[in-house]
Design a protein around this motif. Structure first.
Motif, PDB file in Angstrom:
ATOM      1  N   ALA A   1       8.313  -2.157   2.324  1.00  0.00           N
ATOM      2  CA  ALA A   1       7.117  -2.302   2.721  1.00  0.00           C
ATOM      3  C   ALA A   1       6.772  -1.837   4.363  1.00  0.00           C
TER       4      ALA A   1
ATOM      5  N   ASP B   1       3.946   1.172   6.912  1.00  0.00           N
ATOM      6  CA  ASP B   1       2.553   1.242   6.815  1.00  0.00           C
ATOM      7  C   ASP B   1       3.030   2.551   7.726  1.00  0.00           C
TER       8      ASP B   1
ATOM      9  N   THR C   1       4.792   0.359  -0.850  1.00  0.00           N
ATOM     10  CA  THR C   1       3.434  -0.421  -0.605  1.00  0.00           C
ATOM     11  C   THR C   1       3.562  -0.235   1.187  1.00  0.00           C
TER      12      THR C   1
ATOM     13  N   ASN D   1       1.880  -2.591   3.505  1.00  0.00           N
ATOM     14  CA  ASN D   1       1.078  -3.208   3.616  1.00  0.00           C
ATOM     15  C   ASN D   1       1.915  -4.961   3.594  1.00  0.00           C
TER      16      ASN D   1
ATOM     17  N   ARG E   1       0.069  -7.222   1.886  1.00  0.00           N
ATOM     18  CA  ARG E   1      -0.130  -7.798   0.796  1.00  0.00           C
ATOM     19  C   ARG E   1       0.117  -6.746  -0.370  1.00  0.00           C
ATOM     20  N   GLU E   2      -0.014  -5.522  -0.014  1.00  0.00           N
ATOM     21  CA  GLU E   2       0.843  -4.503  -1.377  1.00  0.00           C
ATOM     22  C   GLU E   2       2.000  -5.188  -1.955  1.00  0.00           C
ATOM     23  N   ALA E   3       2.937  -5.412  -0.927  1.00  0.00           N
ATOM     24  CA  ALA E   3       4.535  -5.936  -0.681  1.00  0.00           C
ATOM     25  C   ALA E   3       4.680  -7.336  -1.788  1.00  0.00           C
TER      26      ALA E   3
ATOM     27  N   GLU F   1       2.057  -8.448  -4.153  1.00  0.00           N
ATOM     28  CA  GLU F   1       1.621  -7.155  -5.336  1.00  0.00           C
ATOM     29  C   GLU F   1       2.294  -7.056  -5.919  1.00  0.00           C
ATOM     30  N   ALA F   2       3.438  -6.240  -5.731  1.00  0.00           N
ATOM     31  CA  ALA F   2       4.848  -5.794  -6.373  1.00  0.00           C
ATOM     32  C   ALA F   2       5.948  -6.351  -6.368  1.00  0.00           C
TER      33      ALA F   2
ATOM     34  N   GLU G   1      -2.835  -5.857   7.894  1.00  0.00           N
ATOM     35  CA  GLU G   1      -3.693  -6.970   6.490  1.00  0.00           C
ATOM     36  C   GLU G   1      -2.573  -8.112   6.968  1.00  0.00           C
TER      37      GLU G   1
END
Ligand code: MN
Length: 152
Positions: free
Chosen positions: A53, A55, A77, A79, A81-83, A85-86, A103
């Motif tokens: 993670a 950016d 990822t 950020n 939030r994406e981390a 999700e993954a 984010e």
């Protein structure tokens, strides 16, 4: 031993040493290097599936290249939030977590993962990546549930 590093290991320092080793004039080191490159199955590193993670695009590319060169697989990822999700979709061996991200930052993402782990009773190693090696950073990372940190 031709080179050594003082912990915590910095990405810049690691790159510098890799560059020095590759561009060495020593025939013995060159021979050893080409031998090890010719037999990648003898690499002592255990391949890991790593969630990254981060950016910053430059740091992303740097980290991916280094990790893949070491034989690891990486899911990138941008950020926290994406981390998350993954992390929900796949099993990872390790998370490399930038601290400052848009984010959702690394502290918040780590906190959420540790909350989820109270139910799953698992513990994934999370290594923070911090740009500033400020006093108190280590304590703050550990408080947030990170296992260790490296400075970039
Ligand atoms: Mn960042």
């Amino acid at each position: 031993v031709s080179h050594y590093m003082v912990k915590p290991i910095k990405m810049k320092g690691l790159l510098e040493i890799l560059r020095n080793v590759v561009e060495t004039d020593s025939p013995a080191v060159s021979a050893a290097l080409s031998k090890s490159l010719a037999k990648p199955e003898e690499k002592p590193v255990t391949p890991r599936h790593i969630l990254l993670a981060e950016d910053n695009p430059v740091n992303q590319q740097l980290a991916i290249r280094l990790l893949q060169k070491m034989g690891h697989t990486v899911v990138m990822t941008g950020n926290g939030r994406e981390a998350l999700e993954a992390f929900a979709k796949e099993e990872f061996d390790l998370i490399l977590m930038d601290v400052q991200m848009p984010e959702m930052d690394g502290f918040a993402a780590t906190g959420t993962i540790r909350e989820q782990e109270k139910v799953s009773r698992k513990h994934i190693p999370i290594i923070a990546m911090t740009a500033r090696a400020m006093k108190g950073d280590r304590e703050r990372c550990l408080e947030a549930g990170m296992d260790d940190y490296i400075s970039k």
